[in-house]
Write a protein that holds these residues in place. Structure first.
Motif, PDB file in Angstrom:
ATOM      1  N   ASP A 233       8.700   2.141  94.200  1.00  0.00           N
ATOM      2  CA  ASP A 233       7.331   2.574  93.916  1.00  0.00           C
ATOM      3  C   ASP A 233       7.068   2.507  92.417  1.00  0.00           C
ATOM      4  O   ASP A 233       6.076   2.240  92.009  1.00  0.00           O
TER       5      ASP A 233
ATOM      6  N   MET B 135       6.444  -0.822  91.140  1.00  0.00           N
ATOM      7  CA  MET B 135       4.926  -1.357  91.505  1.00  0.00           C
ATOM      8  C   MET B 135       3.932  -0.590  90.714  1.00  0.00           C
ATOM      9  O   MET B 135       3.111  -1.337  90.090  1.00  0.00           O
TER      10      MET B 135
ATOM     11  N   GLY C  50       4.376  -1.879  86.905  1.00  0.00           N
ATOM     12  CA  GLY C  50       4.557  -3.265  87.034  1.00  0.00           C
ATOM     13  C   GLY C  50       5.701  -3.868  86.278  1.00  0.00           C
ATOM     14  O   GLY C  50       5.799  -4.990  85.602  1.00  0.00           O
TER      15      GLY C  50
ATOM     16  N   THR D  36      10.158  -3.452  85.781  1.00  0.00           N
ATOM     17  CA  THR D  36      11.694  -2.821  86.223  1.00  0.00           C
ATOM     18  C   THR D  36      11.864  -1.991  85.120  1.00  0.00           C
ATOM     19  O   THR D  36      12.604  -2.298  84.209  1.00  0.00           O
TER      20      THR D  36
END
Ligand code: GLU
Length: 376
Positions: free
Chosen positions: A350, A353, A356, A358
């Motif tokens: 999550d 995400m 945006g 890593t």
């Protein structure tokens, strides 16, 4: 106290000065010597150690490539010479380490990169990743942009800051002298080599003042400064001669050198610094599961955070509290308050995400976390 053994160390920084690396008359890298040093580095690396190199030589090499006349260079001249020399230096290290199947990773740092917390954390995580990938970071000051007021200038102190930043347990300064002497060895036949320095007293500093010997920027004085930085942060240091072939092998075999011992280990020293000397900028309240994980020595993940208070930036110190607001510990947080708020309570996929990117998996990495800062 007896001298430690080279093979007992896990993470080693080797600092190589210009006068060793470069033949000043020819203006070329001393290839045979460097090949032997690379073999020593590869040997330590094969034994599972993390090895980093702090290499000087950009200005000297650039000077020779550009065929600049002898004599002192102005600041902008040394910056421009370094631009030419650094490419060559990086290529050379890449080749000699590559011959042993080791990837060399160039890192150019400025004073601010080691002194500003946010940049320090970034540099530290890049170094950490390279080491995890078994590459050898090859580090120098970013001489092309460093200006007089805000530069190290000597790679002795730079190497010490890099060593402490990377939590290295040993810094090796390869020098043109084999250690610290009680008096200048050239002019005083009674001068003896000090093999172990347990604390840097005024007397030791006095010897350094007298025994400066090097042609390059850092004399014995900057080496003692480096020793102070290293040993106060839990990193042992040693000065040994780099004038012989296979200098690291010589140290491993008990060759002459001066050890500067630290009373602490790097993690303890770093944690003491986190626990004691930093002003907390915010608070993370965590759930009971995360409290147990932290007490078991784990990192704090975003999933375990239930509340974020305060205005903090990545790298700031924060207090970690349990669900009952009881202080569990303190640490350096890996996200700004705004991002921490967005990802609290969320699983690692999550987090990716939401932000945006890593990002780092941890909200506070275990190495940056001190548990038990307040009485239970
Ligand atoms: N960073 C400088 C260079 O690469 C060297 C500084 C020093 O000699 O310690 O030329």
């Amino acid at each position: 106290m007896a001298s430690p053994k080279l093979h007992d160390f896990r993470r080693i920084v080797v600092k190589v000065g210009s006068s060793l690396l470069i033949d000043s008359a020819a203006g070329e890298v001393r290839a045979g010597w460097l090949t032997a040093l690379a073999a020593d580095i590869a040997e330590l690396h094969r034994g599972g150690r993390d090895v980093m190199v702090v290499s000087s030589g950009s200005i000297a090499l650039g000077r020779s490539r550009l065929k600049l006349p002898r004599g002192p260079l102005k600041l902008e001249e040394s910056q421009a010479a370094a631009a030419v020399g650094q490419i060559e230096l990086a290529r050379t290290w890449s080749e000699v380490l590559g011959a042993h199947g080791i990837g060399a990773g160039q890192i150019l740092v400025t004073f601010q990169d080691t002194e500003e917390r946010r940049r320090y954390l970034n540099a530290r995580s890049t170094i950490g990743k390279l080491l995890e990938w078994r590459a050898v970071p090859v580090i120098n000051e970013n001489d092309t942009v460093a200006t007089t007021e805000i530069r190290y200038g000597d790679n002795d102190r730079l190497a010490a800051r890099v060593a402490t930043m990377a939590s290295a347990d040993l810094l090796i300064l390869l020098s043109d002298i084999d250690g610290l002497y009680t008096a200048p060895p050239g002019s005083n036949p009674d001068a003896t080599l000090i093999s172990v320095v347990e604390s840097i007293t005024a007397e030791i500093e006095g010897m350094a003042g007298a025994a400066g010997s090097e042609l390059s920027r850092g004399g014995m004085r900057t080496k003692i400064e480096a020793a102070k930085i290293a040993t106060s942060a839990g990193t042992h240091m040693l000065i040994a001669s780099g004038k012989i072939d296979h200098p690291l092998k010589a140290i491993a075999e008990g060759g002459k050198c001066t050890w500067f011992l630290t009373p602490a280990n790097p993690v303890t020293a770093r944690k003491r610094w986190i626990a004691g000397s930093l002003e907390p900028k915010g608070t993370l309240t965590i759930d009971a599961g995360a409290v147990s994980a932290l007490r078991a020595g784990k990192s704090l993940l975003p999933a375990g955070v239930i509340r974020v208070d305060g205005q903090f930036s990545r790298g700031d110190a924060v207090i970690v509290r349990g669900p009952d607001t009881h202080e569990i510990g303190r640490g350096l947080v890996a996200y700004d308050a705004e991002d921490a708020e967005k990802i609290k309570g969320r699983s690692s996929p999550d987090v990716m995400m939401i932000l945006g990117i890593t990002g780092r998996a941890e909200m506070i990495h275990r190495d940056d976390l001190v548990v038990g800062t307040a009485p239970a």
